[in-house]
Write a protein that holds these residues in place. Structure first.
Motif: not given
Length: 357
Positions: A213-220
């Motif tokens: 997961x990259x630095x920032x915001x991600x939705x799983x």
């Protein structure tokens, strides 16, 4: 299990215990946590245990009991116990833990299945009093005769047996419909389906770690939630089911393969159909203030439920405004353990809110 709406599967860690303790009374009354006894730690140099299982479980009963509040009933599972590391002087871990909890007045439902080790099944039988949980895998479901024989050997009424069909980490976005069919078939073909006290479906789709997961915001995506809703509302089930999941973590236990692991300053937050991950960098290098920045972004996010939704949400609001203080009156931004507690507390509250609506 009358009035029970949710069975969260949690690791036997301090953060999870505190997450339960900080739930509202209304939420506590609607859940039965399934606690997994964690394996003992291993020395990276010698590859040997750093302690015995007896030491590992020292005061386990008191620590968990003190955090249960209105939740005086739990399921306890020794699935993760590594029998090769049990010392000669150890009490078998799950027996030890059950005994401790019962001394503090906790109603413990032991967890087992037909495909556990012979040693586990033999010993778990000795602590089954008036109820048991059968946590079944696809392998268990494929052998109904073995299941029937095992139930008969337990010598306990079916109305005191809780069944959990656990898909663990098997779900993928493109296989949801396949698992819906498997779950419906597995449930409807259970021997004596109508006689069990409860039937649940469990799974977990959160990744093993955040390395991809990259630095920032991600939705799983919450695939286990999508699976349950489809099963629940397809209209193909012969009886009702309870929801179960692994909260905000991967189902498996994974030892970090290094003595000094690098941990990112990250926050997990459960939304309607996904888990938001606010990922940062190593807080020892880039600062713990990253947690505060994550919180500021989170309280502005459409998925944020508001500061009064749960204790976890209240903490997020306080961290976002720099109002969490140490004893020295310095501003603090928490730690990985704190954010595990906050995430689990919010998640359980969120699930109950969704099921209630």
């Amino acid at each position: 299990m009358k009035n029970v709406m949710y069975i969260p599967i949690l690791k036997g860690k301090r953060a999870e215990f505190r997450a339960i303790k900080e739930l509202s009374i209304q939420v506590q009354r609607l859940i039965v946590p399934l606690i997994e006894i964690e394996p003992i730690s291993i020395d990276f140099d010698t590859e040997l245990p750093t302690k015995t299982y007896n030491d590992h479980l020292n005061d386990f009963g008191k620590k968990l009991s003190d955090c249960l509040g209105e939740t005086r009933r739990i399921m306890l599972d020794g699935l993760l116990i590594e029998e090769e590391y049990i010392s000669e002087g150890d009490t078998y871990p799950v027996i030890n833990a059950v005994s401790q909890l019962r001394e503090y007045g906790v109603e413990v439902i032991p967890v087992t299945s037909p495909t556990r080790s012979d040693k586990y099944k033999k010993l778990i039988s000795s602590v089954i009093s008036d109820s048991v949980c059968l946590r079944l895998t696809t392998a268990d479901l494929m052998n109904p005769q073995l299941l029937v024989s095992y139930i008969e050997s337990l010598k306990i009424g079916l109305n005191n047996i809780d069944v959990i069909i656990d898909f663990r980490a098997s779900l993928k976005q493109d296989t949801i419909d396949t698992f819906v069919i498997m779950a419906e078939g597995g449930i409807n073909n259970l021997p004596n389906l109508y006689d069990y006290r409860s039937v649940s479906v469990a799974a977990g789709s959160f990744p093993t770690d955040l390395s991809d997961i990259q630095v920032g915001i991600e939705e799983i995506p919450r695939l286990e939630w999508e699976l349950w809703k489809k099963i629940k509302y397809n209209g193909n089930l012969k009886r009702d089911i309870i929801f179960s999941d692994y909260s905000i973590q991967h189902p498996d236990f994974t030892r970090i393969p290094t003595k000094f692991p690098s941990v990112s300053a990250s926050i997990r937050y459960t939304g309607e159909d996904c888990i938001l991950v606010f990922r940062g960098r190593d807080p020892k290098k880039y600062g713990y203030e990253q947690y505060g920045v994550h919180c500021q972004r989170l309280i502005e996010h459409v998925e944020y439920c508001g500061e009064n939704f749960s204790q976890g949400d209240k903490d997020i609001w306080l961290y976002a405004h720099g109002q969490m203080l140490k004893a020295s009156k310095e501003v603090t931004y928490g730690s990985p353990e704190v954010w595990r507690r906050v995430a689990a507390n919010h998640h359980i509250t969120k699930v109950i809110a969704q099921l209630s609506s």
